[in-house]
Structure formats: structure tokens, C-alpha cells
Design a protein around this motif. Structure first.
Motif, mmCIF file in Angstrom:
data_model
loop_
_atom_site.group_PDB
_atom_site.id
_atom_site.type_symbol
_atom_site.label_atom_id
_atom_site.label_comp_id
_atom_site.label_asym_id
_atom_site.label_seq_id
_atom_site.Cartn_x
_atom_site.Cartn_y
_atom_site.Cartn_z
ATOM 1 N N GLN A 197 16.694 -26.902 -22.821
ATOM 2 C CA GLN A 197 16.427 -25.500 -22.470
ATOM 3 C C GLN A 197 17.650 -24.633 -22.702
ATOM 4 O OE1 GLN A 197 14.610 -24.690 -18.726
ATOM 5 N NE2 GLN A 197 12.811 -25.952 -19.148
ATOM 6 N N ASP A 198 18.824 -25.195 -22.413
ATOM 7 C CA ASP A 198 20.054 -24.415 -22.635
ATOM 8 C C ASP A 198 20.235 -24.083 -24.109
ATOM 9 O OD1 ASP A 198 20.627 -24.331 -20.022
ATOM 10 O OD2 ASP A 198 22.151 -25.908 -20.041
ATOM 11 N N THR A 217 12.159 -19.704 -22.067
ATOM 12 C CA THR A 217 12.686 -21.053 -22.346
ATOM 13 C C THR A 217 12.256 -22.014 -21.244
ATOM 14 O OG1 THR A 217 14.775 -20.345 -21.379
ATOM 15 C CG2 THR A 217 14.684 -20.446 -23.754
ATOM 16 N N ASN A 218 12.026 -21.467 -20.039
ATOM 17 C CA ASN A 218 11.582 -22.323 -18.942
ATOM 18 C C ASN A 218 10.153 -22.810 -19.133
ATOM 19 O OD1 ASN A 218 13.865 -22.416 -17.409
ATOM 20 N ND2 ASN A 218 13.399 -20.515 -16.318
ATOM 21 N N SER A 233 14.091 -27.827 -16.088
ATOM 22 C CA SER A 233 14.807 -26.552 -16.181
ATOM 23 C C SER A 233 16.288 -26.854 -15.978
ATOM 24 C CB SER A 233 14.280 -25.568 -15.145
ATOM 25 O OG SER A 233 14.925 -25.757 -13.931
ATOM 26 N N ARG A 263 15.213 -16.245 -20.803
ATOM 27 C CA ARG A 263 15.298 -17.240 -19.722
ATOM 28 C C ARG A 263 13.894 -17.642 -19.257
ATOM 29 N NH1 ARG A 263 19.418 -20.196 -19.440
ATOM 30 N NH2 ARG A 263 21.422 -19.180 -19.149
ATOM 31 N N LYS A 264 13.060 -16.632 -19.042
ATOM 32 C CA LYS A 264 11.712 -16.896 -18.544
ATOM 33 C C LYS A 264 10.944 -17.762 -19.527
ATOM 34 C CE LYS A 264 10.327 -13.437 -15.296
ATOM 35 N NZ LYS A 264 10.150 -12.014 -15.128
ATOM 36 N N TYR A 268 17.790 -21.518 -25.149
ATOM 37 C CA TYR A 268 18.197 -20.197 -24.660
ATOM 38 C C TYR A 268 19.279 -19.595 -25.556
ATOM 39 C CZ TYR A 268 20.783 -16.774 -21.998
ATOM 40 O OH TYR A 268 21.439 -15.643 -21.638
ATOM 41 N N LYS A 299 18.899 -16.304 -27.876
ATOM 42 C CA LYS A 299 19.811 -15.214 -27.563
ATOM 43 C C LYS A 299 20.603 -14.821 -28.815
ATOM 44 C CE LYS A 299 24.160 -14.926 -25.203
ATOM 45 N NZ LYS A 299 25.046 -15.468 -24.174
ATOM 46 N N GLU A 331 18.048 -11.089 -22.198
ATOM 47 C CA GLU A 331 18.417 -12.278 -21.421
ATOM 48 C C GLU A 331 17.308 -12.769 -20.487
ATOM 49 O OE1 GLU A 331 22.213 -12.831 -19.955
ATOM 50 O OE2 GLU A 331 21.387 -14.567 -18.898
#
Lengths: 210, 616
Positions: free
Chosen positions: B144-145, B126-127, B139, B123-124, B148, B152, B119
Motif C-alpha cells: 500500500q505504501d 490505496t486502502n 493497511s 490514501r483512501k 501510495y 502521488k 493526498e
């Protein structure tokens, strides 16, 4: 060919996202990228500076932080003069990974250099010290001491704090070490770069014994 | 330029003596020595497409949609010129044969609800993926969502690889062309069928192999550059890691990234070598003049920048298509052989052992998983069996109850049928009795009528004889004054008083009996007797009539009672609520009604007749 007396290879390692690339770019280019994409494999940058009127060239290898990339990046340890292990003072997790990194250093860098009777310069850096911290300074200092780091510093690539100082100190130490052992002569063969895993220990370390 | 002999450039170039086409200078390349590398995801992608080309695509797509398993003729040629941006989403999926993989899409929806140990890393990353692209810039943006979630989901889907840095770039490129679920399916195809995941496996071993292959191919195709690299100590892993691991998506402008993906999805992993060689060929002159640092800086900064120009990207694509990649298999063998040679036997055995242990571990894991699945499915089947048994029990019970109910209903049916029979019988009897009564009544009425008519006849006769007698008496009494007077008096008097007069006459007669012999003397007694007897007879008849009427009323009452009984029987039958009984009953009712109607017709018609004829 540029005119320089020493060329030192510095490899940055540490967890993903602790700011290795930003640190290098702040030092080498004087910029702080707002968004820095993940480093895949390795990246390479160069920066020259004067130490005691001697021109020193730093060849900085910036590596991917994710654990699985270690099998690629480890091959760079062997020929490095200096390993900078970076963690994020804002991330306890990145600090907690340090022991594993230390084991890697001992395994891949230590052995190669031990043969020459000299250890690689080990530097511990706590980056992002402009933020609130999760890792207290004294704990990190203690860790650096216990694990035989030659240098410990907290930096901020964002605010350019201690970045220049960090690399300058490294350069100075490396120069002084080199002068001690070689009487000030440094072979140009150091520019030959070989990082292939299968290659014999890099010739740059042979030059130490010259 | 002999080293280019092996290259097969597109028809525009002379095959044997062609220099690679020269690239157009990128605008910022000349005027500044900008060290700033290109951000990932930069560049606009032209949506323009000539009509001729679109028509070509329309024809090919029409054919393709009919038979998805068969790539239509002419497709490769079209793809090699670059897929029109508007069609990329569909064409990519068609090329990878992953359109409408509903099961995988469904799995994706489940996967995104699960947790991944990666996770934080995802997250890091995708930013900081495609920050130059509008969709992924902010962001917390939907881009980005999605990115992510996709990474994932893949990290859970492919547990061996998990999440690996670099994946976000390929994934983001896919997401710019299709919805999440479809992008996930395509990513899975790229990783598995196109074997990209092999690059990430077991310490990037296959990546190392590909570096070796690249260097060997370079030696074949661009020997002077290869020589230069060897002399400068530049090895493929220093510049090509991200080319291979991200399919060139991390540093190059988007239109280049998409062109390369077009080709890659058409031909597979070979494309990576073609593009890598093409990049080296097109930068050959500069690279030959640069030293170690210069070369690496060129790869990092200048090379991606120069392909911001669309024309250069097309030249790169055409050059890559023309590169013939040969001997990959041979170089693979060579790689393994040299590795084995160089390695210490102990080391080699250790590695082999490690590999075996790994595969053993994997197999054990698989075994565990399978036995887990087995136990699970057994449990599930057991549960299902239990449920089924419960259900069977329930149904059995229900069956018994229903059978009992059926028996009851059959009994009830029989009972009702019996009842109906009885009711019918009662009706029949009642009808018969009523018939007899009616007949008897009719007979009585007939007799009565007859008697009445006889009586009236006799009455008439008597009247006639009396009138005659009276006339003869008048005639006889003409001579006697007294008698004449009396008679006159009598005749002028009211007829009602005839009998009184008669009595008076009798008295007078009896009084005058001594004076003369009265012609009527012997007669008076019989006439009086006659009237009284007739009166009594009439009274008798009237009585009889009254009795008959009474009997009629009684019969009516009886009839009513029977109707009442019928109604009761009907209600009872209805209560049974059985339609076939109802049917039977209604048929019976109809019959009964008919009967009743007939009867009531009879009953009502008779008294009316009587009352009309005998107004008593």
C-alpha cells in the motif's frame, strides 16, 4: 418482467469515500463490505419493497465520488426521482463540499425537472454516524433546511442504522407524490433507461405529466 | 450465426460458422446465487510454464535484448498466448520501451518527496485497492505504501490529470511485477504513449467517444446483442466505464488482468475494444435472455467471477485476439459529427469557447512555467558567472603571487649561483695556495734532507780523519810514556768523554809543552771549533724543522676552515630548497670533495712521510 407498480430511480452522490456504495449494499444486499473498492463510473443495484401494499422497485445508481467523474455522473441526475447527497459525519471536508454538490443538483437535475413542475426529491445523508463526529447534527440540519432538502438523516451503513428507514421513507414520499399527481397510475415506460448526455430529457419524466 | 462472420477466431475454430467457445462453469457460479461481486486483485496467478514455451521466450528475449528498439519476430505470437508470469516484469517494460529510463527514475525519487493536493483521495483509494491480494491487503503494508507513493508521484508528474480514481488498479497490477521506480516509468508510458490519460482528460470526452465506438463495433459484430441492449436501454457507460478506465483491472481476477495487460502493451488501446467485444461475445447468450437489471448485475457480479477459471481466461484471451476492430477512425468522425449536429449552435460555440479558453489557460500556464524557468536559469547562470569571475580573480591574484615568487626564486638562484662561483673561486685559490705551500714544503724538506745527508757525510769524513789523526797521534806518542799512558787511558775511557779527554790532553800537552814538542799541539783548537759549529748547525736545522711543522699545522687549520666554509655554503644552498640548485650544489660539492680529498691526501701524506723519516 417482475410485478411491480412503481419504479423509482435513486442516484447517490457525494465525495469519494463517504460510504455511498456501502450504504447501497447494506440496503440492497444487507451486507457491509469490509473493503469496498472505489467506484469507477457508476454502479447499479436494485431493491424491491412494499409500501402500503404496493410493490415498489428502487433502482439505485451508485456513482463515483471523485470530482472529475461528475461529468459522467451528472448525466444520471436528469432522470433521477431522488438524489441522495451523502457526506461523512466524521469528515468536515466532505461536509464542506456539499454546496458544490448542491449547485450541481440545481444545474443538472433542477432544470430537467422544473419543466414538469416538480422537483427531484433531495435527500441529505450524514453517513458513518457510528464514529466520532466532526460535523454537528444541528449544523447539518440547518444546512438541509437552508438548501431545500426534502429529507435529512444520519445513517450508519456499518451498524445498519437508519439505512432501511432512509430508503423506506424515500419510497413512501415518492409513492405519495406520484399518487397525488397521477391518481395512482404509473406507466411501465419508466423501465426504459436512457442516460446518454445527448438524449432528450428522459421519458420517465414525461410519464409524470401523463 | 451470420453475425460472427467478421470474427477471426484462432485456428481452432471454424471461421465462418463458429460459435464462440463455451466457457467452463465457475465453481460458485452454479451452486449459489451469490450477489457478492469479486474483490479487486483476487485470484492466484499460475507461475507454471511449459518448457517449450520458455525456450521460445528465451530465444526471443535474447534477440530482443540485443536490439531493444526492434521487436523480434515471433514476439506477438508469444505474447498473444500470455506472457509467463516470471517474465512479465521485464517483457512489459520491453514492450513499452521503458527499461532503464534512469532520468525518469531519478525524477520519481524527487517526486515522492513532494506534496500533492490529492493526498487524502490517494490514501483512501490505496486502502481499498486489490484487497484480495496478499501484498496490498494490510493497511500500512509495504504494498500500500508503494502504491501510495506511485500514485502521488504520478499526480505531481502529470498535473493536468493529477490523481484519478481507477489509477490505483493499473498501478497495483504493475507493482506486482516490478520495483516502484520501474513501475512508475511504465505507468508514465501507459498514460502517455498508450494514450490512456486521454480518457481522463477534459470531462472524459475521449471515453465518451470510445463508448460510442464500442457500441458501433458491437452493432457490426454482435448485432443481436446490440439490438437487445438498445431495446433495454443499456448503454456502454453503464458497464464499460471501469473496463476502459482501469484496463479491466478493477473487477477481474488477476490472471485475466495480466493477460489483458500483456495484450494491451503489445497492441495498444485497440486491445480494450477487443477484450470488451470478446467479453460480450462470450456472454452473449445469457445477456440476450436478461433484462436491464439482469444485464447490469451480470456485468457487475457474474461476468468477472466466471473468469476465475484459468481456462476461461485463456478462451477470453484467444477470442479477444481474434476480434478484428475496424472503422475506429470512421466512427470517431461520426461521433463528432452527430455531437455537433445535436448540439445547439450556441451551446457548441460555448463549448468551443470553453475549450479555447482552456487551451489558452494551459498555454498561459506553460508560458508562465517557461518564463519562470527562464528567469530561474538566468539567475542560476548569473550566479555561476559570478562564481566563475570570483574564481578568475582568485586565480589572477595567485598568478601574480606566483610570478613574484618565480622572480624571487630566480634572483635567489642567481645569488646562489654567484655564491657558488665565489665559493668555487675561494676553493680554487685555497687549493692553489695549498698546492704552492705543499710544493714549498716539499722543496724545504728536500733541501733539508740534502743538508742532512751532506752533514752526515761530512761528519763521517771528520770522524775518519779524526780516527786517522788519532792513530797517527798514537803512533807518534808511542815513544813518550806519559803520552802513551794518557792515550791508553783515553782509549780505555768512555767514548763520551773523548772531548774531555781531548781537553785534558790539551791541558797536559800545554803543561808538557816545555818538555817536548807535542805532535797534536797545533791541532786541538780546530777540532773543538768544528763540533760546536756542527752542533749549532744541527740546532738550527731542528729549529727550521719545527718551523716547517708549524707552517704545516697552520695550513691544515686553513684547510679546515675552508671545509667549514664549504659546509656553510652547502647549508645555505639547501635552505634555498631548490632542487636544481641542489643538483648544482651537489655537483659542486662533489667537485669540492674531490679537491678536498686530493688536498687532504697530500696534507696527510706529507707529515707522515716526514715523521717516518725524521723521528724527532
Amino acid at each position: 418482467m417482475e410485478d411491480y407498480k412503481y419504479l423509482f430511480k435513486i442516484v447517490l452522490i457525494g465525495n469519494a469515500g463517504v460510504g455511498k456504495t456501502c450504504l447501497v449494499r447494506r440496503f440492497a444486499q444487507g451486507v457491509f463490505p469490509n473493503v469496498q473498492g472505489a467506484t469507477i463510473g457508476v454502479d447499479f443495484m436494485i431493491k424491491s419493497l412494499m409500501v402500503n401494499d404496493v410493490k415498489v422497485k428502487l433502482q439505485i445508481w451508485d456513482t463515483a465520488g471523485q470530482e472529475r467523474f461528475r461529468s459522467i455522473t451528472q448525466s444520471y441526475y436528469r432522470s433521477a426521482h431522488c438524489l441522495i447527497l451523502v457526506y461523512d459525519v466524521f469528515s468536515q471536508c466532505s461536509f464542506d463540499s456539499l454546496p458544490q454538490w448542491c449547485r450541481d443538483i440545481d444545474q443538472y437535475a433542477g432544470a430537467a425537472i422544473a419543466g414538469n413542475g416538480r422537483n427531484v426529491l433531495k435527500v441529505l445523508v450524514g453517513n458513518k454516524c457510528d464514529k466520532d463526529r466532526e460535523v454537528p447534527l444541528h449544523i447539518a440540519e440547518q444546512f438541509a433546511h437552508n438548501n431545500n432538502f426534502d429529507l435529512f438523516m444520519e445513517t450508519s451503513a456499518l451498524e445498519a442504522e437508519n439505512v432501511e428507514k432512509l430508503f423506506r421513507e424515500i419510497a413512501e414520499i415518492l409513492v405519495s407524490r406520484n399518487q397525488e399527481s397521477n391518481g395512482g397510475t404509473m406507466s411501465r415506460s419508466i423501465t426504459s433507461n436512457s442516460f446518454n448526455q445527448s438524449s432528450k430529457p428522459s421519458n420517465c419524466f414525461n410519464c409524470f405529466s401523463n | 450465426m451470420n453475425h460472427l462472420v467478421n470474427l477471426n477466431f484462432p485456428s481452432a475454430f471454424d471461421k465462418s460458422k463458429a460459435d464462440p467457445p463455451s466457457l467452463v462453469a465457475a465453481p460458485e457460479e452454479e451452486d449459489s446465487d451469490n450477489d457478492e461481486p469479486l474483490l479487486s486483485g483476487s485470484g492466484e496467478v499460475s507461475k507454471e510454464c511449459s518448457e517449450v514455451e520458455l525456450q521460445g521466450w528465451a530465444d526471443v528475449l535474447a534477440k530482443w535484448r540485443k536490439d531493444l528498439n526492434q521487436r523480434p519476430k515471433g514476439l506477438a505470437e508469444l505474447v498473444k498466448r500470455g506472457v509467463p508470469e516470471a517474465l512479465r516484469g521485464e517483457v512489459w517494460q520491453l514492450l513499452a520501451c521503458c527499461q532503464d529510463d534512469l532520468a525518469l527514475m531519478e525524477e520519481y525519487r524527487v517526486l515522492i518527496t513532494k506534496e500533492t493536493p490529492f493526498e487524502l483521495f490517494i490514501r483512501k483509494d490505496t486502502n481499498r485497492t486489490f484487497p484480495a491480494n496478499e501484498y496490498f491487503k494490510e493497511s500500512g503494508s509495504s504494498g500500500q505504501d508503494s502504491l501510495y507513493r506511485l500514485c502521488k508521484a504520478y499526480s505531481i508528474y502529470d498535473q493536468e490529470i493529477g490523481y484519478c480514481q481507477g489509477l490505483t488498479f493499473i498501478t497495483a497490477a504493475l507493482l506486482l511485477h516490478m520495483p516502484e521506480e520501474q513501475a512508475f516509468c511504465l505507468l508514465v508510458r501507459i498514460m502517455h504513449q498508450y494514450r490512456v490519460r486521454n480518457l481522463f482528460r477534459s470531462g472524459f470526452e475521449e471515453l465518451q467517444l470510445q463508448f460510442y465506438q464500442l457500441e458501433r463495433i458491437m452493432e457490426d459484430l454482435i448485432p443481436d446483442l446490440h439490438q437487445h441492449f438498445v431495446a433495454s436501454g443499456i448503454e456502454a457507460h453503464m458497464y464499460a466505464s471501469q473496463w476502459f478506465l482501469t484496463l479491466f483491472s478493477a473487477k477481474f481476477p488477476l490472471h485475466v488482468v495480466f493477460y489483458i495487460l500483456d495484450l494491451f502493451l503489445l497492441q495498444g488501446i485497440e486491445t480494450i475494444f477487443q477484450v470488451a467485444i470478446a467479453l460480450l461475445q462470450l456472454s452473449r447468450k445469457e445477456l440476450l435472455e436478461l433484462d436491464f437489471e439482469g444485464v447490469l448485475k451480470h456485468f457487475r457480479v457474474h461476468l468477472p467471477k466466471r473468469y476465475r477459471v484459468e481456462e476461461n481466461a485463456r478462451i477470453l484471451l484467444q477470442t479477444a485476439v481474434g476480434v478484428k476492430i475496424k472503422k475506429l477512425a470512421k466512427y470517431e468522425k461520426e461521433y463528432h459529427a452527430t455531437r455537433a449536429d445535436r448540439m445547439d449552435p450556441v451551446e457548441r460555440l460555448k463549448q468551443e469557447n470553453k475549450k479555447l479558453l482552456e487551451s489558452n489557460l494551459r498555454l498561459e500556464q506553460e508560458n508562465d512555467d517557461l518564463s519562470h524557468d527562464l528567469v530561474n536559469s538566468k539567475l542560476q547562470l548569473g550566479k555561476q558567472l559570478e562564481i566563475a569571475e570570483d574564481k578568475a580573480d582568485c586565480l589572477q591574484k595567485e598568478l601574480i603571487v606566483t610570478k613574484q615568487l618565480l622572480i624571487d626564486v630566480v634572483d635567489e638562484k642567481k645569488r646562489l649561483e654567484d655564491e657558488i662561483k665565489q665559493v668555487k673561486e675561494v676553493f680554487r685559490k685555497a687549493t692553489a695556495k695549498t698546492d704552492i705551500d705543499i710544493k714549498r714544503d716539499a722543496k724545504i724538506i728536500e733541501q733539508y734532507k740534502e743538508i742532512c745527508s751532506k752533514l752526515s757525510e761530512r761528519l763521517e769524513q771528520e770522524q775518519n780523519t779524526l780516527t786517522e789523526k788519532l792513530n797517527s797521534l798514537q803512533l807518534a806518542c808511542k815513544d813518550c810514556e806519559k803520552c802513551c799512558k794518557i792515550i791508553k787511558k783515553c782509549l780505555s775511557g768512555e767514548k763520551d768523554q773523548v772531548s774531555d779527554q781531548d781537553a785534558d790532553i790539551t791541558e797536559a800537552n800545554s803543561g808538557n809543552a816545555e818538555e817536548f814538542t807535542h805532535p797534536l799541539a797545533p791541532l786541538p783548537t780546530p777540532s773543538g771549533q768544528d763540533t760546536t759549529s756542527m752542533e749549532s748547525k744541527v740546532r738550527e736545522l731542528e729549529l727550521e724543522l719545527a718551523q716547517t711543522k708549524l707552517a704545516l699545522v697552520e695550513t691544515k687549520c686553513q684547510n679546515q676552515e675552508l671545509i667549514h666554509q664549504l659546509a656553510a655554503a652547502q647549508t645555505e644552498a639547501q635552505q634555498a630548497k631548490n632542487f636544481w640548485f641542489n643538483k648544482t650544489i651537489s655537483s659542486i660539492r662533489e667537485v669540492a670533495k674531490k679537491d678536498y680529498k686530493d688536498k687532504s691526501k697530500y696534507n696527510s701524506s706529507v707529515p707522515r712521510k716526514g715523521s717516518r723519516e725524521f723521528p724527532s
